[in-house]
Design a protein around this motif. Structure first.
Motif, PDB file in Angstrom:
ATOM      1  N   GLY A   1       0.819  -1.211   0.000  1.00 41.28           N
ATOM      2  CA  GLY A   1       0.000   0.000   0.000  1.00 41.28           C
ATOM      3  C   GLY A   1       0.849   1.255   0.000  1.00 41.28           C
ATOM      4  O   GLY A   1       0.487   2.282   0.580  1.00 41.28           O
ATOM      5  N   ALA A   2       1.994   1.193  -0.689  1.00 43.86           N
ATOM      6  CA  ALA A   2       3.009   2.240  -0.555  1.00 43.86           C
ATOM      7  C   ALA A   2       2.606   3.569  -1.157  1.00 43.86           C
ATOM      8  O   ALA A   2       3.133   4.613  -0.753  1.00 43.86           O
ATOM      9  CB  ALA A   2       4.322   1.765  -1.181  1.00 43.86           C
ATOM     10  N   THR A   3       1.701   3.589  -2.130  1.00 40.83           N
ATOM     11  CA  THR A   3       1.387   4.840  -2.803  1.00 40.83           C
ATOM     12  C   THR A   3       0.141   5.528  -2.247  1.00 40.83           C
ATOM     13  O   THR A   3      -0.244   6.587  -2.730  1.00 40.83           O
ATOM     14  CB  THR A   3       1.196   4.614  -4.318  1.00 40.83           C
ATOM     15  N   GLY A   4      -0.494   4.940  -1.241  1.00 42.88           N
ATOM     16  CA  GLY A   4      -1.614   5.613  -0.597  1.00 42.88           C
ATOM     17  C   GLY A   4      -1.126   6.759   0.266  1.00 42.88           C
ATOM     18  O   GLY A   4       0.083   6.975   0.430  1.00 42.88           O
ATOM     19  N   GLY A   5      -2.051   7.505   0.839  1.00 41.58           N
ATOM     20  CA  GLY A   5      -1.675   8.657   1.653  1.00 41.58           C
ATOM     21  C   GLY A   5      -0.808   8.276   2.836  1.00 41.58           C
ATOM     22  O   GLY A   5       0.258   8.865   3.076  1.00 41.58           O
ATOM     23  N   ILE A   6      -1.238   7.278   3.597  1.00 42.29           N
ATOM     24  CA  ILE A   6      -0.448   6.819   4.736  1.00 42.29           C
ATOM     25  C   ILE A   6       0.813   6.117   4.254  1.00 42.29           C
ATOM     26  O   ILE A   6       1.906   6.320   4.792  1.00 42.29           O
ATOM     27  CB  ILE A   6      -1.284   5.889   5.635  1.00 42.29           C
TER      28      ILE A   6
ATOM     29  N   ALA B   1       2.644   6.467   1.494  1.00 41.28           N
ATOM     30  CA  ALA B   1       3.687   7.370   0.999  1.00 41.28           C
ATOM     31  C   ALA B   1       4.371   8.095   2.147  1.00 41.28           C
ATOM     32  O   ALA B   1       5.604   8.270   2.140  1.00 41.28           O
ATOM     33  CB  ALA B   1       3.082   8.373   0.018  1.00 41.28           C
ATOM     34  N   ALA B   2       3.586   8.510   3.152  1.00 40.91           N
ATOM     35  CA  ALA B   2       4.186   9.172   4.320  1.00 40.91           C
ATOM     36  C   ALA B   2       5.081   8.205   5.085  1.00 40.91           C
ATOM     37  O   ALA B   2       6.165   8.575   5.558  1.00 40.91           O
ATOM     38  CB  ALA B   2       3.090   9.718   5.229  1.00 40.91           C
TER      39      ALA B   2
ATOM     40  N   LEU C   1      10.369   6.131   6.795  1.00 36.55           N
ATOM     41  CA  LEU C   1      11.275   4.984   6.904  1.00 36.55           C
ATOM     42  C   LEU C   1      12.605   5.266   6.210  1.00 36.55           C
ATOM     43  O   LEU C   1      13.676   4.913   6.723  1.00 36.55           O
ATOM     44  CB  LEU C   1      10.611   3.746   6.302  1.00 36.55           C
ATOM     45  N   CYS C   2      12.539   5.911   5.041  1.00 42.26           N
ATOM     46  CA  CYS C   2      13.779   6.299   4.347  1.00 42.26           C
ATOM     47  C   CYS C   2      14.584   7.269   5.185  1.00 42.26           C
ATOM     48  O   CYS C   2      15.822   7.233   5.179  1.00 42.26           O
ATOM     49  CB  CYS C   2      13.453   6.926   3.002  1.00 42.26           C
ATOM     50  N   GLY C   3      13.886   8.141   5.896  1.00 44.02           N
ATOM     51  CA  GLY C   3      14.574   9.093   6.758  1.00 44.02           C
ATOM     52  C   GLY C   3      15.355   8.434   7.874  1.00 44.02           C
ATOM     53  O   GLY C   3      16.275   9.036   8.448  1.00 44.02           O
TER      54      GLY C   3
ATOM     55  N   ALA D   1       2.750   8.343  10.261  1.00 43.27           N
ATOM     56  CA  ALA D   1       4.078   7.789   9.979  1.00 43.27           C
ATOM     57  C   ALA D   1       5.013   7.961  11.176  1.00 43.27           C
ATOM     58  O   ALA D   1       5.794   7.062  11.498  1.00 43.27           O
ATOM     59  CB  ALA D   1       4.667   8.457   8.738  1.00 43.27           C
ATOM     60  N   ASP D   2       4.937   9.098  11.854  1.00 43.48           N
ATOM     61  CA  ASP D   2       5.762   9.311  13.047  1.00 43.48           C
ATOM     62  C   ASP D   2       5.396   8.311  14.148  1.00 43.48           C
ATOM     63  O   ASP D   2       6.265   7.833  14.885  1.00 43.48           O
ATOM     64  CB  ASP D   2       5.574  10.743  13.568  1.00 43.48           C
ATOM     65  N   GLU D   3       4.103   8.019  14.278  1.00 45.29           N
ATOM     66  CA  GLU D   3       3.666   7.048  15.281  1.00 45.29           C
ATOM     67  C   GLU D   3       4.166   5.645  14.937  1.00 45.29           C
ATOM     68  O   GLU D   3       4.496   4.850  15.822  1.00 45.29           O
ATOM     69  CB  GLU D   3       2.140   7.053  15.384  1.00 45.29           C
ATOM     70  N   LEU D   4       4.228   5.322  13.653  1.00 45.68           N
ATOM     71  CA  LEU D   4       4.796   4.036  13.245  1.00 45.68           C
ATOM     72  C   LEU D   4       6.257   3.946  13.663  1.00 45.68           C
ATOM     73  O   LEU D   4       6.708   2.906  14.183  1.00 45.68           O
ATOM     74  CB  LEU D   4       4.671   3.849  11.731  1.00 45.68           C
ATOM     75  N   LEU D   5       7.009   5.009  13.440  1.00 44.11           N
ATOM     76  CA  LEU D   5       8.415   5.006  13.849  1.00 44.11           C
ATOM     77  C   LEU D   5       8.548   4.816  15.356  1.00 44.11           C
ATOM     78  O   LEU D   5       9.472   4.126  15.820  1.00 44.11           O
ATOM     79  CB  LEU D   5       9.095   6.309  13.428  1.00 44.11           C
ATOM     80  N   ALA D   6       7.618   5.404  16.122  1.00 43.93           N
ATOM     81  CA  ALA D   6       7.653   5.227  17.578  1.00 43.93           C
ATOM     82  C   ALA D   6       7.444   3.759  17.947  1.00 43.93           C
ATOM     83  O   ALA D   6       8.093   3.237  18.867  1.00 43.93           O
ATOM     84  CB  ALA D   6       6.590   6.103  18.236  1.00 43.93           C
ATOM     85  N   LEU D   7       6.542   3.084  17.247  1.00 45.66           N
ATOM     86  CA  LEU D   7       6.332   1.660  17.488  1.00 45.66           C
ATOM     87  C   LEU D   7       7.586   0.866  17.143  1.00 45.66           C
ATOM     88  O   LEU D   7       7.991  -0.035  17.889  1.00 45.66           O
ATOM     89  CB  LEU D   7       5.140   1.160  16.669  1.00 45.66           C
ATOM     90  N   LEU D   8       8.223   1.187  16.026  1.00 47.36           N
ATOM     91  CA  LEU D   8       9.424   0.462  15.626  1.00 47.36           C
ATOM     92  C   LEU D   8      10.564   0.700  16.612  1.00 47.36           C
ATOM     93  O   LEU D   8      11.350  -0.217  16.884  1.00 47.36           O
ATOM     94  CB  LEU D   8       9.838   0.879  14.215  1.00 47.36           C
ATOM     95  N   ARG D   9      10.667   1.902  17.148  1.00 46.85           N
ATOM     96  CA  ARG D   9      11.700   2.166  18.148  1.00 46.85           C
ATOM     97  C   ARG D   9      11.466   1.316  19.393  1.00 46.85           C
ATOM     98  O   ARG D   9      12.411   0.788  19.988  1.00 46.85           O
ATOM     99  CB  ARG D   9      11.733   3.649  18.512  1.00 46.85           C
TER     100      ARG D   9
END
Length: 265
Positions: free
Chosen positions: A12-17, A19-20, A25-27, A208-216
């Motif tokens: 689902g990479a090209t949807g709104g969520i 793409a963000a 993740l690239c960051g 997307a920021d919340e996803l990064l928090a989960l991954l951390r």
């Protein structure tokens, strides 16, 4: 959990969520395998992402052929799978057709289950992880979202069971539950309903920021929004209280759902 240098598959990479998430993740230095059905949108996203080593795969996660294409594109190293692809159709149950209902289950529940099964050998080799992107409606059954809620409940149950099934391995199984998000998935009637009900709508970047928090954190689950987390717990303990609260909102929900049905016909 540090994802710098990791090779991650994002559906689902090209949807709104999606793409963000890709940008976020690239960051963090991840290398991405981007999956979507639309090659043109994939190419555009790929051109905008920082870093190198990213690839795009145009495939339908709901078909055996699409999943085989994805698995073939992952041979080698795979450190993480983010099952983000999903669809929704707002409307009362009696206004939804067989195909609409079936598609929601196929993409929201069956596709991540099957794709995870097929990629587990690679994830076990790399001590990787799986993130299943659910929804706040995967913990609270919401009027106008019967099939969507059911499919996300199924995804949440799958995540819980798989986490326990993989407990004697080094594969992490995580669940992520965004709330209402400002994307094209929400038609105008849903936007107006959320405004009328006072529901908070997040930007894709916040999600997307919340996803990064989960991954951390690297384990368990994460739901976006303090009120949503509270109501999910309340619903688990005292569902009749949530029944009463949603009954008061039902006229608004039904009116907005009917308006959407009329516009679609």
């Amino acid at each position: 959990m540090n994802i710098g240098g990791d090779k991650l598959l994002l559906t689902g990479a090209t949807g709104g969520i999606g793409a963000a998430m890709a940008h976020a993740l690239c960051g963090q230095g991840a290398r991405l395998i981007l999956v979507s059905r639309n090659q043109y949108r994939l190419d555009n996203l790929l051109a905008m992402l920082p870093g190198d080593g990213h690839i795009a795969i145009a495939a339908d996660v709901s078909t055996p052929e699409g999943r085989q294409t994805i698995v073939s594109g992952c041979q080698g190293q795979l450190d993480g799978l983010i099952n983000n692809a999903g669809i929704n159709r707002f409307g009362m149950l009696d206004g939804l057709g067989d195909e609409q209902l079936r598609n929601m289950f196929d993409i929201n529940a069956m596709a991540p289950i099957l794709l995870t099964r097929d990629l587990l050998p690679l994830l076990c080799e790399s001590d990787g992880f799986v993130v299943n992107v659910g929804s706040g409606f995967g913990s609270i059954g919401f009027p106008g979202y019967c099939a969507y809620s059911a499919s996300k409940f199924a995804l949440r149950g799958f995540t819980e069971a798989l986490r326990r099934e993989m407990a004697d391995t080094s594969v992490n199984v995580l669940y992520f539950a965004p709330r209402a998000t400002n994307t094209a998935m929400n038609p105008p009637e849903v936007v107006e309903m959320n405004k009328e009900l006072g529901n908070t709508t997040d930007s894709p970047e916040r999600v997307a920021d919340e996803l990064l928090a989960l991954l951390r954190k690297g384990k368990g689950s994460r739901a976006v929004g303090i009120p949503e987390r509270f109501f999910a717990r309340l619903n688990a303990l005292f569902p009749s209280l949530v029944d009463g609260a949603l009954a008061k909102q039902l006229p608004t929900i039904r009116r907005r759902a009917l308006a959407g049905t009329e516009q679609a016909t």
